[in-house]
Design a protein around this motif. Structure first.
Motif, PDB file in Angstrom:
ATOM      1  N   ARG A   1       8.763   5.863   9.956  1.00 22.64           N
ATOM      2  CA  ARG A   1       8.343   5.213  11.199  1.00 22.64           C
ATOM      3  C   ARG A   1       6.845   4.952  11.145  1.00 22.64           C
ATOM      4  NH1 ARG A   1       9.717   8.572  16.196  1.00 22.64           N
ATOM      5  NH2 ARG A   1       7.674   9.543  15.850  1.00 22.64           N
ATOM      6  N   ALA A   2       6.467   3.695  11.258  1.00 25.79           N
ATOM      7  CA  ALA A   2       5.066   3.311  11.107  1.00 25.79           C
ATOM      8  C   ALA A   2       4.278   3.525  12.391  1.00 25.79           C
ATOM      9  CB  ALA A   2       4.973   1.849  10.691  1.00 25.79           C
ATOM     10  N   ILE A   3       2.973   3.674  12.231  1.00 27.85           N
ATOM     11  CA  ILE A   3       2.088   3.741  13.387  1.00 27.85           C
ATOM     12  C   ILE A   3       2.030   2.364  14.042  1.00 27.85           C
ATOM     13  CG2 ILE A   3       0.717   5.609  12.406  1.00 27.85           C
ATOM     14  CD1 ILE A   3      -1.366   3.600  11.580  1.00 27.85           C
ATOM     15  N   ALA A   4       1.490   2.286  15.230  1.00 28.07           N
ATOM     16  CA  ALA A   4       1.417   1.024  15.959  1.00 28.07           C
ATOM     17  C   ALA A   4       0.607  -0.007  15.179  1.00 28.07           C
ATOM     18  CB  ALA A   4       0.784   1.254  17.328  1.00 28.07           C
ATOM     19  N   VAL A   5       1.135  -1.220  15.070  1.00 26.81           N
ATOM     20  CA  VAL A   5       0.443  -2.261  14.306  1.00 26.81           C
ATOM     21  C   VAL A   5      -0.896  -2.609  14.941  1.00 26.81           C
ATOM     22  CG1 VAL A   5       2.531  -3.247  13.324  1.00 26.81           C
ATOM     23  CG2 VAL A   5       1.699  -4.081  15.525  1.00 26.81           C
ATOM     24  N   SER A   6      -1.041  -2.379  16.232  1.00 31.11           N
ATOM     25  CA  SER A   6      -2.304  -2.684  16.907  1.00 31.11           C
ATOM     26  C   SER A   6      -3.459  -1.835  16.387  1.00 31.11           C
ATOM     27  CB  SER A   6      -2.161  -2.477  18.419  1.00 31.11           C
ATOM     28  OG  SER A   6      -1.793  -1.137  18.709  1.00 31.11           O
ATOM     29  N   ARG A   7      -3.140  -0.724  15.719  1.00 20.74           N
ATOM     30  CA  ARG A   7      -4.173   0.159  15.184  1.00 20.74           C
ATOM     31  C   ARG A   7      -4.603  -0.240  13.775  1.00 20.74           C
ATOM     32  NH1 ARG A   7      -2.139   6.096  15.156  1.00 20.74           N
ATOM     33  NH2 ARG A   7      -4.315   6.386  14.484  1.00 20.74           N
TER      34      ARG A   7
ATOM     35  N   THR B   1       0.847  -1.180   0.000  1.00 20.20           N
ATOM     36  CA  THR B   1       0.000   0.000   0.000  1.00 20.20           C
ATOM     37  C   THR B   1       0.887   1.236   0.000  1.00 20.20           C
ATOM     38  OG1 THR B   1      -1.902   1.049   1.094  1.00 20.20           O
ATOM     39  CG2 THR B   1      -0.192   0.144   2.531  1.00 20.20           C
ATOM     40  N   SER B   2       0.280   2.407   0.138  1.00 22.85           N
ATOM     41  CA  SER B   2       1.052   3.650   0.213  1.00 22.85           C
ATOM     42  C   SER B   2       1.683   3.793   1.593  1.00 22.85           C
ATOM     43  CB  SER B   2       0.150   4.856  -0.056  1.00 22.85           C
ATOM     44  OG  SER B   2      -0.339   4.841  -1.369  1.00 22.85           O
ATOM     45  N   GLY B   3       2.885   4.366   1.628  1.00 25.28           N
ATOM     46  CA  GLY B   3       3.569   4.546   2.900  1.00 25.28           C
ATOM     47  C   GLY B   3       2.898   5.565   3.805  1.00 25.28           C
ATOM     48  N   HIS B   4       2.360   6.641   3.220  1.00 26.72           N
ATOM     49  CA  HIS B   4       1.862   7.734   4.070  1.00 26.72           C
ATOM     50  C   HIS B   4       0.652   7.350   4.899  1.00 26.72           C
ATOM     51  CE1 HIS B   4      -0.850   8.525   0.564  1.00 26.72           C
ATOM     52  NE2 HIS B   4      -1.678   8.940   1.502  1.00 26.72           N
ATOM     53  N   VAL B   5      -0.108   6.330   4.459  1.00 27.50           N
ATOM     54  CA  VAL B   5      -1.323   5.982   5.207  1.00 27.50           C
ATOM     55  C   VAL B   5      -1.022   5.231   6.493  1.00 27.50           C
ATOM     56  CG1 VAL B   5      -2.716   5.940   3.113  1.00 27.50           C
ATOM     57  CG2 VAL B   5      -1.713   3.815   3.944  1.00 27.50           C
ATOM     58  N   VAL B   6       0.183   4.680   6.605  1.00 29.27           N
ATOM     59  CA  VAL B   6       0.558   3.945   7.814  1.00 29.27           C
ATOM     60  C   VAL B   6       1.771   4.580   8.495  1.00 29.27           C
ATOM     61  CG1 VAL B   6      -0.469   1.733   7.208  1.00 29.27           C
ATOM     62  CG2 VAL B   6       1.818   2.298   6.348  1.00 29.27           C
ATOM     63  N   SER B   7       2.050   5.819   8.150  1.00 31.34           N
ATOM     64  CA  SER B   7       3.211   6.526   8.693  1.00 31.34           C
ATOM     65  C   SER B   7       2.834   7.368   9.899  1.00 31.34           C
ATOM     66  CB  SER B   7       3.817   7.433   7.614  1.00 31.34           C
ATOM     67  OG  SER B   7       4.776   8.307   8.176  1.00 31.34           O
ATOM     68  N   GLU B   8       3.640   7.236  10.939  1.00 25.68           N
ATOM     69  CA  GLU B   8       3.511   8.138  12.086  1.00 25.68           C
ATOM     70  C   GLU B   8       4.381   9.369  11.866  1.00 25.68           C
ATOM     71  OE1 GLU B   8       3.192   7.358  16.696  1.00 25.68           O
ATOM     72  OE2 GLU B   8       5.281   7.116  16.041  1.00 25.68           O
TER      73      GLU B   8
ATOM     74  N   GLU C   1       0.816  -7.896  11.661  1.00 27.69           N
ATOM     75  CA  GLU C   1       1.973  -8.256  12.480  1.00 27.69           C
ATOM     76  C   GLU C   1       3.081  -7.216  12.390  1.00 27.69           C
ATOM     77  OE1 GLU C   1       5.260 -11.632  11.916  1.00 27.69           O
ATOM     78  OE2 GLU C   1       3.340 -12.424  12.658  1.00 27.69           O
ATOM     79  N   SER C   2       3.330  -6.691  11.192  1.00 29.69           N
ATOM     80  CA  SER C   2       4.393  -5.698  11.032  1.00 29.69           C
ATOM     81  C   SER C   2       4.104  -4.794   9.846  1.00 29.69           C
ATOM     82  CB  SER C   2       5.757  -6.375  10.845  1.00 29.69           C
ATOM     83  OG  SER C   2       5.787  -7.116   9.632  1.00 29.69           O
ATOM     84  N   ILE C   3       4.729  -3.613   9.867  1.00 28.22           N
ATOM     85  CA  ILE C   3       4.597  -2.636   8.785  1.00 28.22           C
ATOM     86  C   ILE C   3       5.990  -2.123   8.447  1.00 28.22           C
ATOM     87  CG2 ILE C   3       3.646  -0.415   8.066  1.00 28.22           C
ATOM     88  CD1 ILE C   3       1.457  -0.835  10.226  1.00 28.22           C
ATOM     89  N   ASN C   4       6.347  -2.186   7.181  1.00 31.15           N
ATOM     90  CA  ASN C   4       7.633  -1.653   6.727  1.00 31.15           C
ATOM     91  C   ASN C   4       7.405  -0.600   5.658  1.00 31.15           C
ATOM     92  OD1 ASN C   4      10.089  -3.283   7.859  1.00 31.15           O
ATOM     93  ND2 ASN C   4       8.480  -4.801   7.467  1.00 31.15           N
ATOM     94  N   ILE C   5       7.735   0.642   5.989  1.00 27.17           N
ATOM     95  CA  ILE C   5       7.652   1.747   5.039  1.00 27.17           C
ATOM     96  C   ILE C   5       9.020   1.921   4.387  1.00 27.17           C
ATOM     97  CG2 ILE C   5       7.183   4.225   4.792  1.00 27.17           C
ATOM     98  CD1 ILE C   5       5.466   4.001   7.331  1.00 27.17           C
ATOM     99  N   HIS C   6       9.039   2.247   3.113  1.00 23.27           N
ATOM    100  CA  HIS C   6      10.323   2.436   2.435  1.00 23.27           C
ATOM    101  C   HIS C   6      11.183   3.417   3.233  1.00 23.27           C
ATOM    102  CE1 HIS C   6      13.324   3.434  -0.586  1.00 23.27           C
ATOM    103  NE2 HIS C   6      12.935   2.352  -1.243  1.00 23.27           N
ATOM    104  N   PRO C   7      12.445   3.062   3.496  1.00 27.83           N
ATOM    105  CA  PRO C   7      13.293   3.907   4.349  1.00 27.83           C
ATOM    106  C   PRO C   7      13.543   5.309   3.822  1.00 27.83           C
ATOM    107  CG  PRO C   7      14.590   2.203   3.257  1.00 27.83           C
ATOM    108  CD  PRO C   7      13.162   1.850   3.048  1.00 27.83           C
ATOM    109  N   SER C   8      13.353   5.520   2.508  1.00 28.82           N
ATOM    110  CA  SER C   8      13.569   6.849   1.926  1.00 28.82           C
ATOM    111  C   SER C   8      12.255   7.581   1.657  1.00 28.82           C
ATOM    112  CB  SER C   8      14.370   6.730   0.616  1.00 28.82           C
ATOM    113  OG  SER C   8      15.642   6.186   0.847  1.00 28.82           O
TER     114      SER C   8
END
Length: 260
Positions: free
Chosen positions: A78-84, A67-74, A104-111
């Motif tokens: 850095r991703a928002i809590a996976v519990s959310r 998916t898009s990185g911004h929708v799960v970005s804090e 279980e986990s979220i990985n946003i592109h590091p750049s």
């Protein structure tokens, strides 16, 4: 052609784009689309934050969603809590049907940042069982990318807001067209190798709620919807992340999550 700048025009036109946090509403929708039939897009899922739909995701294997990185970005990568976060799979209704699966986990592109590298891989807590309504989509290769010439028709599906401002319960589908990097640079300052721009008519295209929607050609995922300009449906192109550009990162991210 690689471009290493973001123009002032781009910044002004994209002023409504939310590029860093789900605390504000992310931008994306398919305007003036048509209802999708059940099972027509079995790879499409509703990405949910705090039990509400925020974006579209695409199944790429039994355990992973892109998916898009911004929708799960804090903040940045850095991703928002996976519990959310959870996903609804196997339903064209964003509110009901199918099943809700936790993350279980979220990985946003590091750049990720400045509207670029806007991709994320979500790993589910349990693998999906594939069926007529739940299936993975193949990822585009470099060869597939070469065939994406200007004017190529692409399919996009999502639950974004409509012109009325209403959020549709049923998955909407639309056909857009590839815009060349040269033309996208001319029109919007986005001729980057990493993005795939899409042209459409006025009051058409993506908008809020379609973030992450798959851009599909011949049942291969060639792009992931990132953002649109202004309030959506303008004369300017919509911007997606080009999947083939991120092939190595996607493969490495999935391998690392499987080993974790």
């Amino acid at each position: 052609m690689a471009v290493t700048r973001i123009t002032a025009l781009t910044f002004i036109l994209a002023v409504f784009y939310v590029c860093g946090s789900t605390n504000a509403a992310p931008n994306g929708r398919i305007l003036e689309g048509n209802d999708a039939a059940a099972g027509a897009y079995p790879w499409v899922v509703s990405v949910r934050v705090d039990n509400s739909h925020v974006a579209v995701g695409n199944i790429i294997d039994a355990s992973h969603i892109i998916t898009s990185g911004h929708v799960v970005s804090e903040l940045g990568s850095r991703a928002i809590a996976v519990s959310r976060v959870s996903v609804r799979v196997g339903s064209i209704n964003q509110y009901a049907g199918g099943q809700i699966v936790n993350v279980e986990s979220i990985n946003i592109h590091p750049s990720y940042g400045n509207f670029l590298n806007d991709v994320a891989i979500i790993r589910l807590q349990k693998p999906l069982t594939f069926s007529a309504k739940i299936a993975a989509i193949a990822l585009a290769t470099a060869e597939d990318n070469e065939s994406l010439v200007e004017g190529t028709e692409v399919a996009v599906a999502g639950w974004g807001l409509q012109l009325s401002g209403a959020s549709p319960y049923k998955l909407q589908q639309a056909t857009l067209k590839v815009l060349s990097s040269h033309e996208c640079e001319y029109q919007a300052g986005y001729g980057y190798d990493s993005v795939l721009c899409l042209e459409h008519g006025v009051n058409q295209g993506i908008a809020r709620g379609d973030d992450g929607a798959g851009v599909v050609v011949n049942k291969k995922l060639v792009g992931v919807a990132s953002f649109f300009f202004g309030a959506g449906g303008t004369k300017f192109p919509d911007v997606s992340s080009r999947v083939s550009y991120y092939s190595n990162w996607i493969a490495e991210t999935i391998a690392a999550s499987n080993d974790a």
